[in-house]
Motif scaffolding. Structure first.
Motif, PDB file in Angstrom:
ATOM      1  N   ILE A 227     -19.217  34.726 -44.128  1.00  0.00           N
ATOM      2  CA  ILE A 227     -17.456  35.345 -44.254  1.00  0.00           C
ATOM      3  C   ILE A 227     -17.319  35.130 -45.858  1.00  0.00           C
ATOM      4  CG2 ILE A 227     -15.357  34.931 -43.554  1.00  0.00           C
ATOM      5  CD1 ILE A 227     -16.495  34.000 -40.705  1.00  0.00           C
ATOM      6  N   PHE A 228     -17.501  33.860 -46.404  1.00  0.00           N
ATOM      7  CA  PHE A 228     -16.908  33.821 -47.452  1.00  0.00           C
ATOM      8  C   PHE A 228     -17.449  34.667 -48.636  1.00  0.00           C
ATOM      9  CE2 PHE A 228     -16.573  31.911 -51.778  1.00  0.00           C
ATOM     10  CZ  PHE A 228     -15.404  31.770 -52.143  1.00  0.00           C
ATOM     11  N   PRO A 229     -18.638  34.789 -48.724  1.00  0.00           N
ATOM     12  CA  PRO A 229     -19.270  35.799 -49.961  1.00  0.00           C
ATOM     13  C   PRO A 229     -18.979  37.137 -49.566  1.00  0.00           C
ATOM     14  CG  PRO A 229     -21.088  34.384 -48.974  1.00  0.00           C
ATOM     15  CD  PRO A 229     -19.802  34.236 -47.876  1.00  0.00           C
ATOM     16  N   LEU A 230     -18.894  37.804 -48.635  1.00  0.00           N
ATOM     17  CA  LEU A 230     -17.952  38.861 -48.216  1.00  0.00           C
ATOM     18  C   LEU A 230     -16.773  39.099 -48.444  1.00  0.00           C
ATOM     19  CD1 LEU A 230     -19.896  39.720 -44.887  1.00  0.00           C
ATOM     20  CD2 LEU A 230     -20.522  40.793 -47.191  1.00  0.00           C
ATOM     21  N   VAL A 231     -15.832  38.294 -47.898  1.00  0.00           N
ATOM     22  CA  VAL A 231     -14.447  38.383 -48.258  1.00  0.00           C
ATOM     23  C   VAL A 231     -13.961  38.405 -49.791  1.00  0.00           C
ATOM     24  CG1 VAL A 231     -12.209  37.271 -48.003  1.00  0.00           C
ATOM     25  CG2 VAL A 231     -13.752  37.595 -45.969  1.00  0.00           C
ATOM     26  N   HIS A 232     -14.802  37.175 -50.253  1.00  0.00           N
ATOM     27  CA  HIS A 232     -14.252  36.977 -51.823  1.00  0.00           C
ATOM     28  C   HIS A 232     -14.858  38.094 -52.788  1.00  0.00           C
ATOM     29  CE1 HIS A 232     -12.593  34.665 -55.354  1.00  0.00           C
ATOM     30  NE2 HIS A 232     -13.988  34.771 -56.048  1.00  0.00           N
ATOM     31  N   GLY A 233     -16.170  38.710 -52.343  1.00  0.00           N
ATOM     32  CA  GLY A 233     -16.748  39.548 -53.300  1.00  0.00           C
ATOM     33  C   GLY A 233     -16.033  40.695 -53.099  1.00  0.00           C
ATOM     34  N   ILE A 234     -15.688  41.141 -52.159  1.00  0.00           N
ATOM     35  CA  ILE A 234     -14.683  42.548 -51.886  1.00  0.00           C
ATOM     36  C   ILE A 234     -13.230  42.360 -52.456  1.00  0.00           C
ATOM     37  CG2 ILE A 234     -13.549  44.032 -50.098  1.00  0.00           C
ATOM     38  CD1 ILE A 234     -16.050  43.223 -48.348  1.00  0.00           C
TER      39      ILE A 234
ATOM     40  N   SER B  87      -5.733  33.052 -52.977  1.00  0.00           N
ATOM     41  CA  SER B  87      -4.824  32.914 -51.832  1.00  0.00           C
ATOM     42  C   SER B  87      -3.464  33.936 -52.144  1.00  0.00           C
ATOM     43  CB  SER B  87      -4.348  31.595 -51.806  1.00  0.00           C
ATOM     44  OG  SER B  87      -5.230  30.515 -51.660  1.00  0.00           O
ATOM     45  N   LEU B  88      -3.189  33.948 -53.186  1.00  0.00           N
ATOM     46  CA  LEU B  88      -2.016  34.948 -53.405  1.00  0.00           C
ATOM     47  C   LEU B  88      -2.340  36.516 -53.535  1.00  0.00           C
ATOM     48  CD1 LEU B  88       1.035  34.444 -54.165  1.00  0.00           C
ATOM     49  CD2 LEU B  88       0.588  34.580 -56.440  1.00  0.00           C
ATOM     50  N   LEU B  89      -3.459  36.837 -53.802  1.00  0.00           N
ATOM     51  CA  LEU B  89      -4.046  38.088 -53.634  1.00  0.00           C
ATOM     52  C   LEU B  89      -4.041  38.493 -52.039  1.00  0.00           C
ATOM     53  CD1 LEU B  89      -6.754  38.180 -56.022  1.00  0.00           C
ATOM     54  CD2 LEU B  89      -4.668  39.760 -56.545  1.00  0.00           C
ATOM     55  N   ASP B  90      -4.298  37.709 -51.198  1.00  0.00           N
ATOM     56  CA  ASP B  90      -4.038  37.814 -49.888  1.00  0.00           C
ATOM     57  C   ASP B  90      -2.909  37.651 -49.139  1.00  0.00           C
ATOM     58  OD1 ASP B  90      -6.832  38.067 -49.949  1.00  0.00           O
ATOM     59  OD2 ASP B  90      -7.150  36.063 -49.097  1.00  0.00           O
ATOM     60  N   ALA B  91      -1.671  37.596 -49.879  1.00  0.00           N
ATOM     61  CA  ALA B  91      -0.579  37.117 -49.242  1.00  0.00           C
ATOM     62  C   ALA B  91       0.222  38.644 -48.519  1.00  0.00           C
ATOM     63  CB  ALA B  91       0.570  36.954 -50.645  1.00  0.00           C
TER      64      ALA B  91
ATOM     65  N   LEU C 240      -4.312  46.422 -54.697  1.00  0.00           N
ATOM     66  CA  LEU C 240      -3.360  45.021 -54.634  1.00  0.00           C
ATOM     67  C   LEU C 240      -2.387  45.216 -53.700  1.00  0.00           C
ATOM     68  CD1 LEU C 240      -2.852  43.817 -58.202  1.00  0.00           C
ATOM     69  CD2 LEU C 240      -4.574  43.118 -56.832  1.00  0.00           C
ATOM     70  N   GLU C 241      -2.139  46.430 -53.041  1.00  0.00           N
ATOM     71  CA  GLU C 241      -1.210  46.791 -52.054  1.00  0.00           C
ATOM     72  C   GLU C 241      -1.761  46.222 -50.685  1.00  0.00           C
ATOM     73  OE1 GLU C 241      -3.277  50.639 -52.963  1.00  0.00           O
ATOM     74  OE2 GLU C 241      -2.578  48.919 -54.057  1.00  0.00           O
ATOM     75  N   VAL C 242      -3.180  46.252 -50.531  1.00  0.00           N
ATOM     76  CA  VAL C 242      -3.247  45.910 -49.213  1.00  0.00           C
ATOM     77  C   VAL C 242      -4.096  44.663 -49.127  1.00  0.00           C
ATOM     78  CG1 VAL C 242      -3.678  48.490 -48.321  1.00  0.00           C
ATOM     79  CG2 VAL C 242      -5.609  47.164 -49.491  1.00  0.00           C
ATOM     80  N   THR C 243      -4.046  43.755 -48.167  1.00  0.00           N
ATOM     81  CA  THR C 243      -4.827  42.460 -48.257  1.00  0.00           C
ATOM     82  C   THR C 243      -6.066  42.305 -47.473  1.00  0.00           C
ATOM     83  OG1 THR C 243      -3.257  41.803 -46.601  1.00  0.00           O
ATOM     84  CG2 THR C 243      -2.504  41.383 -48.892  1.00  0.00           C
ATOM     85  N   SER C 244      -5.972  43.142 -46.254  1.00  0.00           N
ATOM     86  CA  SER C 244      -7.259  42.894 -45.288  1.00  0.00           C
ATOM     87  C   SER C 244      -8.415  43.324 -45.892  1.00  0.00           C
ATOM     88  CB  SER C 244      -6.861  43.583 -44.058  1.00  0.00           C
ATOM     89  OG  SER C 244      -7.288  45.233 -44.141  1.00  0.00           O
ATOM     90  N   THR C 245      -9.499  42.848 -45.642  1.00  0.00           N
ATOM     91  CA  THR C 245     -10.901  43.045 -46.328  1.00  0.00           C
ATOM     92  C   THR C 245     -11.322  44.559 -45.622  1.00  0.00           C
ATOM     93  OG1 THR C 245     -11.773  40.811 -46.209  1.00  0.00           O
ATOM     94  CG2 THR C 245     -13.323  42.585 -46.255  1.00  0.00           C
ATOM     95  N   LYS C 246     -10.916  45.081 -44.408  1.00  0.00           N
ATOM     96  CA  LYS C 246     -11.240  46.245 -43.929  1.00  0.00           C
ATOM     97  C   LYS C 246     -10.454  47.465 -44.800  1.00  0.00           C
ATOM     98  CE  LYS C 246     -10.911  48.938 -39.839  1.00  0.00           C
ATOM     99  NZ  LYS C 246     -10.732  49.299 -38.349  1.00  0.00           N
ATOM    100  N   ALA C 247      -9.078  47.152 -45.132  1.00  0.00           N
ATOM    101  CA  ALA C 247      -8.302  48.080 -45.768  1.00  0.00           C
ATOM    102  C   ALA C 247      -8.738  48.300 -47.336  1.00  0.00           C
ATOM    103  CB  ALA C 247      -6.717  47.518 -45.750  1.00  0.00           C
TER     104      ALA C 247
ATOM    105  N   SER D 129      -6.743  33.523 -44.888  1.00  0.00           N
ATOM    106  CA  SER D 129      -7.265  34.510 -43.604  1.00  0.00           C
ATOM    107  C   SER D 129      -6.230  34.916 -42.631  1.00  0.00           C
ATOM    108  CB  SER D 129      -8.467  33.736 -42.627  1.00  0.00           C
ATOM    109  OG  SER D 129      -7.822  32.608 -42.444  1.00  0.00           O
ATOM    110  N   GLU D 130      -5.114  34.351 -42.591  1.00  0.00           N
ATOM    111  CA  GLU D 130      -3.849  34.604 -41.991  1.00  0.00           C
ATOM    112  C   GLU D 130      -3.057  35.960 -42.817  1.00  0.00           C
ATOM    113  OE1 GLU D 130      -1.709  34.684 -39.063  1.00  0.00           O
ATOM    114  OE2 GLU D 130      -2.457  32.716 -39.074  1.00  0.00           O
ATOM    115  N   GLY D 131      -3.389  35.604 -43.993  1.00  0.00           N
ATOM    116  CA  GLY D 131      -2.594  36.970 -44.851  1.00  0.00           C
ATOM    117  C   GLY D 131      -3.593  37.962 -44.716  1.00  0.00           C
TER     118      GLY D 131
END
Length: 660
Positions: A555-562, A483-487, A572-579, A398-400
């Motif tokens: 939170i987790f179902p949305l974040v991981h599904g997206i 984890s790495l995809l959110d880096a 892969l160039e963006v990490t936030s769920t919104k982006a 979530s920090e990433g």
């Protein structure tokens, strides 16, 4: 109570004249146990004063609306069921049927309401509600069928005729008169702030000419134009061919004792220029200044031409916020101990901004930048320059993603340049992680930290690990990849992260096409939250506690599904769920409306977690007791959980997750 309570939403936003008008359009309706509203009754708006009403569709139980000790639920009986795209559930056009045939088909897809116990309802004339919706935009948004509009009304926390939109019984602090203004200021375009004039000189101009230009213009900077070449990426001229020279650069030249009349601007200017678009809002400009630690941002028009320069002092004067003061404290820290002071101020900043009604997405992105500034300074204090320049610190989870508010588990890693070594790297990592723990960032229970050799490796070894994770199907491999995809980059040589991110793309394209299917499966692991509202219905005057885990349920179902959808589509160039949602919408994977709904839903869950954390000092706050929410918050919680349920169904269909 047998009257309308104007201290509760949505009616707390009404003016005195609107209240008097509405009172004349209401009447009390009694329903005995098991008695149902008739078809004629479905043309009204209802507030539950006593008892409990159940909503059904085709015999299936959907929701309960109840009167609790905290607040009274309401429902609009005119509302008809729609699918995820907002279309009516009945498929055929009534124009193609005779009246009796359509009436029979339509009635089967209408909501039904019946009393589960003896109940009192306040029946409100629908025409009165419609008039209020036209007159009062807050009422219109709160009662809108569009979840995004209702979320917007909720986040505004504005005043209407002196009545707070969300009184004290709701989660979080009471609202002040400046909150709506603060929210609106952050969402204004950057052009709302007075910009500094643009003065540009050639890269071959002397520092003397640059200083004279600054003095004449009354500025502390000048833009430097560099001659375009193929090597300098002509398609990104505002990044490569335009630089900035400041008074600090002039002072540096003077300290170097160079001849100002012969030294060229290109030798002292900075050409990696950070900019903002004239269409971006002020919160994005503030975020850029914090993230990149700059004091000036050139503003670009639609043709990417500079139309002005946004100065830090002008931005701060406009907002009167203090996030940049925290940045200054971090920069001035000369020891790990002194770094703890701005970290505490970050927590105070979060509370202030949340109480001021600033949207959770804006706060989280600014906090991400502030945290990164702290982490970078800490690494600077620990390691010698050679280590700093040959490594790259990244944060994950979530920090990433920029979706972490309070200080929870650390998720970080250290990428090392191939061929570089230092015998003290393990000690540096140990010092870094434990110093953060002392500042209030807990150690990661899953050990995804640079103290773990798995997360402290040269770039090539990281690449080998990534290829292995894609080729094997161990449960922990999906966790590590997530984890790495959110880096996100923190400090050091950013090219190391860029190289790893490119390898992620290559490894994914080379992996089994069915990999994403298994990866997406994790979004369904926590099951559904069904009919939770039954558990807090008053029992002998007291509600039964029934807490919902916001992280697992929402939170987790949305974040991981997206995240899975983004991986499938090479985002892969963006990490936030919104982006990620924005790019998925641009590719046509989902509609822009669906992307907005999913993002608003995620931010609702995040905001509720922050409410709990601020109210209880529980930094790991996840669970919410629905009985402690206002009727409006309960209604939005139901809607958001329904969005999560429908999204999970979309994942099931897309990846055929119900097929063995």
């Amino acid at each position: 109570m047998t009257r309308l309570d104007f201290t509760q939403p949505p009616f707390d936003v009404l003016s005195s004249s609107e209240r008097e008008s509405l009172k004349k359009q209401t009447q009390i309706r009694y329903l005995a146990k098991n008695e149902a509203l008739t078809a004629e009754d479905n043309h009204y708006f209802y507030v539950v004063l006593k008892g409990r009403i159940q909503q059904t569709l085709n015999g299936d139980e959907l929701h309960d609306f109840a009167a609790t000790n905290f607040s009274n639920d309401w429902f609009d009986a005119r509302k008809q069921p729609v699918d995820e795209m907002g279309a009516p559930l009945y498929a055929n056009d009534p124009a193609t049927h005779d009246a009796s045939e359509f009436s029979q088909e339509h009635s089967s897809t209408e909501y039904r309401y019946h009393a589960l116990e003896d109940s009192l309802l306040l029946q409100v004339n629908s025409e009165a509600i419609d008039r209020l919706s036209v007159q009062n935009r807050h009422i219109r948004k709160l009662l809108s069928g569009e979840l995004a509009e209702r979320m917007q009304a909720y986040s505004e926390r504005s005043y209407s005729s002196g009545s707070p939109l969300y009184p004290d019984y709701s989660l979080g602090s009471s609202i002040t008169g400046t909150q709506a203004e603060s929210q609106q200021l952050m969402l204004q375009p950057v052009t709302a702030i007075r910009m500094l004039d643009v003065h540009t000189i050639s890269e071959t101009a002397t520092l003397f000419e640059a200083a004279r230009t600054m003095t004449k213009a009354g500025l502390k900077h000048v833009l430097v134009k560099r001659t375009p070449t193929v090597e300098r990426h002509p398609t990104r001229s505002h990044q490569s061919n335009l630089g900035i020279l400041t008074d600090a650069d002039i002072c540096r030249a003077v300290s170097d004792q160079i001849d100002m009349s012969t030294a060229l601007c290109r030798d002292y200017a900075k050409f990696k220029l950070h900019t903002v678009s004239h269409q971006q809002d002020i919160s994005e400009a503030l975020l850029a200044m914090i993230r990149y630690r700059v004091h000036r941002l050139p503003v670009l028009d639609e043709n990417e031409e500079v139309i002005g320069v946004l100065g830090q002092s002008d931005l701060l004067a406009f907002l009167s916020h203090h996030s940049q003061l925290i940045t200054l404290q971090v920069e001035q820290a000369n020891s790990i101990e002194s770094l703890k002071i701005p970290v505490e101020h970050i927590g105070q900043y979060i509370r202030t901004q949340h109480n001021n009604g600033i949207k959770i997405g804006v706060i989280s992105r600014i906090v991400q930048a502030l945290n990164a500034h702290v982490f970078a300074k800490l690494w600077r204090l620990i390691v010698p320059d050679m280590v700093y320049e040959n490594t790259c610190i990244i944060v994950m989870g979530s920090e990433g993603r920029g979706e972490q508010i309070m200080r929870t588990d650390q998720d970080n890693a250290l990428i090392i340049r191939n061929g570089f070594s230092d015998p003290n790297l393990a000690d540096y990592a140990e010092t870094f992680n434990h110093a953060l723990a002392e500042m209030g960032y807990p150690l990661c229970e899953g050990n995804i930290m640079m103290t773990n050799p798995l997360w402290r490796q040269p770039l090539n070894r990281f690449k080998s690990e990534v290829s292995l994770w894609f080729s094997q199907k161990e449960p922990e491999h999906a966790i590590w990849l997530s984890s790495l995809l959110d880096a996100s980059y923190v400090c050091g040589d950013e090219r190391l992260l860029e190289g790893l991110r490119k390898h992620l793309q290559i490894a994914h394209r080379s992996a089994d096409p069915m990999f994403v299917r298994g990866f997406a499966q994790a979004a369904l692991q926590f099951g559904e939250v069904n009919q939770w509202w039954k558990k807090f219905v008053p029992l002998i005057g007291k509600p039964m506690p029934q807490e919902i885990d916001l992280k697992k349920a929402g939170i987790f179902p949305l974040v991981h599904g997206i995240r899975a959808l983004a991986l499938e589509n090479d985002i892969l160039e963006v990490t936030s769920t919104k982006a990620r949602l924005k790019q998925l919408a641009s590719l046509g994977v989902i509609t822009p409306k669906r992307a907005e709904t999913l993002n608003e839903t995620l931010e609702f869950f995040m905001a509720r977690r922050l409410d709990i954390a601020l109210a209880t000092d529980n930094k790991l706050a996840r669970e919410v007791d629905p009985a402690m929410l206002s009727a409006l918050e309960r209604d939005l919680l139901k809607e958001c959980l329904n969005v999560v349920k429908s999204f999970k169904n979309e994942l099931r269909q897309r990846y055929q997750l119900d097929i063995a």
